[in-house]
Scaffold this motif. Structure first.
Motif, PDB file in Angstrom:
ATOM      1  N   ASP A 174       0.833  -1.208   0.000  1.00 11.83           N
ATOM      2  CA  ASP A 174       0.000   0.000   0.000  1.00 11.83           C
ATOM      3  C   ASP A 174       0.868   1.258   0.000  1.00 11.83           C
ATOM      4  N   GLU A 175       1.977   1.216   0.729  1.00  7.77           N
ATOM      5  CA  GLU A 175       2.887   2.364   0.779  1.00  7.77           C
ATOM      6  C   GLU A 175       3.452   2.665  -0.612  1.00  7.77           C
ATOM      7  N   LYS A 176       3.854   1.634  -1.319  1.00  2.82           N
ATOM      8  CA  LYS A 176       4.418   1.814  -2.653  1.00  2.82           C
ATOM      9  C   LYS A 176       3.376   2.371  -3.620  1.00  2.82           C
ATOM     10  N   LYS A 177       2.161   1.864  -3.529  1.00  2.00           N
ATOM     11  CA  LYS A 177       1.087   2.351  -4.397  1.00  2.00           C
ATOM     12  C   LYS A 177       0.809   3.829  -4.124  1.00  2.00           C
ATOM     13  N   ALA A 178       0.730   4.209  -2.849  1.00  2.00           N
ATOM     14  CA  ALA A 178       0.458   5.604  -2.496  1.00  2.00           C
ATOM     15  C   ALA A 178       1.629   6.503  -2.874  1.00  2.00           C
ATOM     16  N   ALA A 179       2.857   5.997  -2.720  1.00  2.00           N
ATOM     17  CA  ALA A 179       4.043   6.788  -3.069  1.00  2.00           C
ATOM     18  C   ALA A 179       4.069   7.091  -4.560  1.00  2.00           C
ATOM     19  N   LYS A 180       3.702   6.115  -5.390  1.00  2.00           N
ATOM     20  CA  LYS A 180       3.692   6.349  -6.832  1.00  2.00           C
ATOM     21  C   LYS A 180       2.598   7.346  -7.220  1.00  2.00           C
ATOM     22  N   GLY A 181       1.476   7.303  -6.525  1.00  2.00           N
ATOM     23  CA  GLY A 181       0.441   8.303  -6.766  1.00  2.00           C
ATOM     24  C   GLY A 181       0.911   9.696  -6.392  1.00  2.00           C
ATOM     25  N   PHE A 182       1.646   9.782  -5.292  1.00  2.00           N
ATOM     26  CA  PHE A 182       2.204  11.059  -4.849  1.00  2.00           C
ATOM     27  C   PHE A 182       3.200  11.596  -5.869  1.00  2.00           C
ATOM     28  N   LEU A 183       4.055  10.725  -6.381  1.00  3.53           N
ATOM     29  CA  LEU A 183       5.042  11.138  -7.385  1.00  3.53           C
ATOM     30  C   LEU A 183       4.352  11.727  -8.615  1.00  3.53           C
ATOM     31  N   SER A 184       3.312  11.049  -9.089  1.00  5.28           N
ATOM     32  CA  SER A 184       2.611  11.515 -10.284  1.00  5.28           C
ATOM     33  C   SER A 184       1.948  12.868 -10.053  1.00  5.28           C
ATOM     34  N   ALA A 185       1.474  13.097  -8.813  1.00  5.36           N
ATOM     35  CA  ALA A 185       0.743  14.326  -8.521  1.00  5.36           C
ATOM     36  C   ALA A 185       1.670  15.507  -8.255  1.00  5.36           C
ATOM     37  N   VAL A 186       2.800  15.243  -7.597  1.00  3.23           N
ATOM     38  CA  VAL A 186       3.629  16.365  -7.135  1.00  3.23           C
ATOM     39  C   VAL A 186       4.739  16.740  -8.109  1.00  3.23           C
ATOM     40  N   MET A 187       5.186  15.783  -8.915  1.00  6.46           N
ATOM     41  CA  MET A 187       6.347  16.017  -9.768  1.00  6.46           C
ATOM     42  C   MET A 187       6.043  16.938 -10.943  1.00  6.46           C
ATOM     43  N   ARG A 188       6.847  18.007 -11.072  1.00  5.29           N
ATOM     44  CA  ARG A 188       6.809  18.869 -12.253  1.00  5.29           C
ATOM     45  C   ARG A 188       8.139  18.689 -12.978  1.00  5.29           C
ATOM     46  N   PRO A 189       8.150  18.007 -14.114  1.00  9.17           N
ATOM     47  CA  PRO A 189       9.406  17.756 -14.835  1.00  9.17           C
ATOM     48  C   PRO A 189      10.171  19.051 -15.102  1.00  9.17           C
TER      49      PRO A 189
END
Length: 363
Positions: free
Chosen positions: A137-152
């Motif tokens: 669950d931690e990994k799934k939530a972390a990947k969602g966070f990455l997609s939401a917060v990351m600005r290339p």
């Protein structure tokens, strides 16, 4: 405490391959030399070949990019304002607050709301035995966070896992695919020949049987985030149950390291509640004293909500700066206090989240 990089795990195999290639090359050179020597002997009077002119070896040097350094005595404090319903307040003005350093009022030099400051983050994931059930669950939530917060091209994030030793799965990067692959690599591990870690008396015997939270926070702030530009927003997002069993440094040293490097630590207290206790007090102190916050989700939905709140907070912050009346460059620890002075806002009992201490520069 030094970080181990994921690529280090491949080095023994690479070294073996290199040794094999070197041995093969040596054999080829010896055969060629022997053949050349034989030809010399069968051709008396032949002139030896002129030696080739070999340029001196060049040394590869890392070229440091241009760094602009500004010598200033301004103290910058990033903060968020939250109402009783946990909504972020984004309408504050400089006249609504006052700043005190060691209980002495300070004149505000800069006040602005920041939503676009570049982020430099470390996602720090506990992979010890307490995380066996919750890690997916931690990994799934972390990947969602990455997609939401990351600005290339703007933000950079590193992925670090730890048991008794922190491992950099991915150094600071602004490439989402690399970061997602690093999260996929994170896994729960115990010694194959001793899954219950019986009779393992020290982290040196097998770090997989231990948990070094404070060492890992210290290494993340000093060896990763401290190298980032000074104008970025630095933070660690820690996922752990908060039970440190192996660190060589104390929690306060990890806090001091975060303060010196302007790093906020956001803690997500998580683990298997059936067998392990979440050390709320330790995680709350770590986060409160560095200007972050602690969350204690009890379900996958609450875990995702915690990441969403961290993302919103990082984008809903103010920066306030002042030139301290105490000009001594003594390296001393100084207390900072922000207070709401607007009477109407005081009635709302807003919570201000910020780092409450900093270290003065030292000559």
């Amino acid at each position: 405490m030094s970080l181990i990089y994921h690529d280090d795990k491949m080095r023994p195999r690479a070294a073996l391959l290199f040794a094999s290639l070197s041995l093969a090359l040596l054999v080829v050179v010896l055969i060629a030399t022997g053949s050349s020597s034989a030809q010399s002997k069968t051709q008396p009077g032949a002139k030896p070949a002129a030696p080739k002119s070999t340029p001196p070896p060049t040394r590869d040097e890392d070229i440091e990019p241009d760094v602009i350094r500004v010598d200033t005595d301004l103290v910058n404090t990033v903060f968020t304002a939250i109402d009783k319903n946990h909504h972020f307040i984004t309408t504050l003005q400089a006249k609504d607050l006052r700043v005190l350093e060691n209980d002495t009022p300070q004149e505000i030099s800069l006040f602005e709301r920041e939503t676009d400051r570049p982020l430099t983050l470390v996602i720090l994931v506990d992979t010890s035995k307490s995380q066996e059930r919750t890690l997916p669950d931690e990994k799934k939530a972390a990947k969602g966070f990455l997609s939401a917060v990351m600005r290339p091209q703007i933000d950079k994030i590193a992925i670090v896992s730890f048991t008794g030793q922190p491992t950099v799965e991915q150094d600071l990067s602004n490439t989402l695919t690399k970061l997602n692959r690093a999260v996929d690599r994170i896994k729960f591990e115990v010694p194959a020949d001793n899954p219950d870690c019986e009779a393992i008396k020290s982290p040196q015997e097998d770090p997989l049987c231990w948990t070094s939270i404070w060492d890992s926070v210290w290494a993340s702030t000093n060896e990763i985030l401290a190298k980032s530009p000074e104008n970025v927003r630095r933070a660690v997002v820690l996922l752990s149950d908060g039970d440190d069993t192996a660190s060589t440094i104390k929690r306060q040293e990890a806090i001091d390291s975060a303060l010196r490097n302007n790093v906020a630590v956001y803690s997500i207290g998580i683990g298997d509640p059936e067998f392990y206790k979440i050390e709320k007090d330790s995680l709350e102190k770590l986060s409160d004293r560095t200007g972050g916050r602690a969350f204690f989700p009890r379900s996958e939905v609450e875990l995702q909500r915690a990441f969403a709140q961290i993302q919103e907070e990082l984008r809903s912050q103010y920066v306030i700066a002042y030139s301290p009346t105490n000009k001594a460059r003594d390296g001393a620890r100084r207390q900072v206090k922000l207070e709401i002075i607007n009477p109407e806002l005081r009635k709302q009992r807003l919570q201000l989240v910020y780092r409450q201490n900093y270290y003065a520069p030292k000559q």
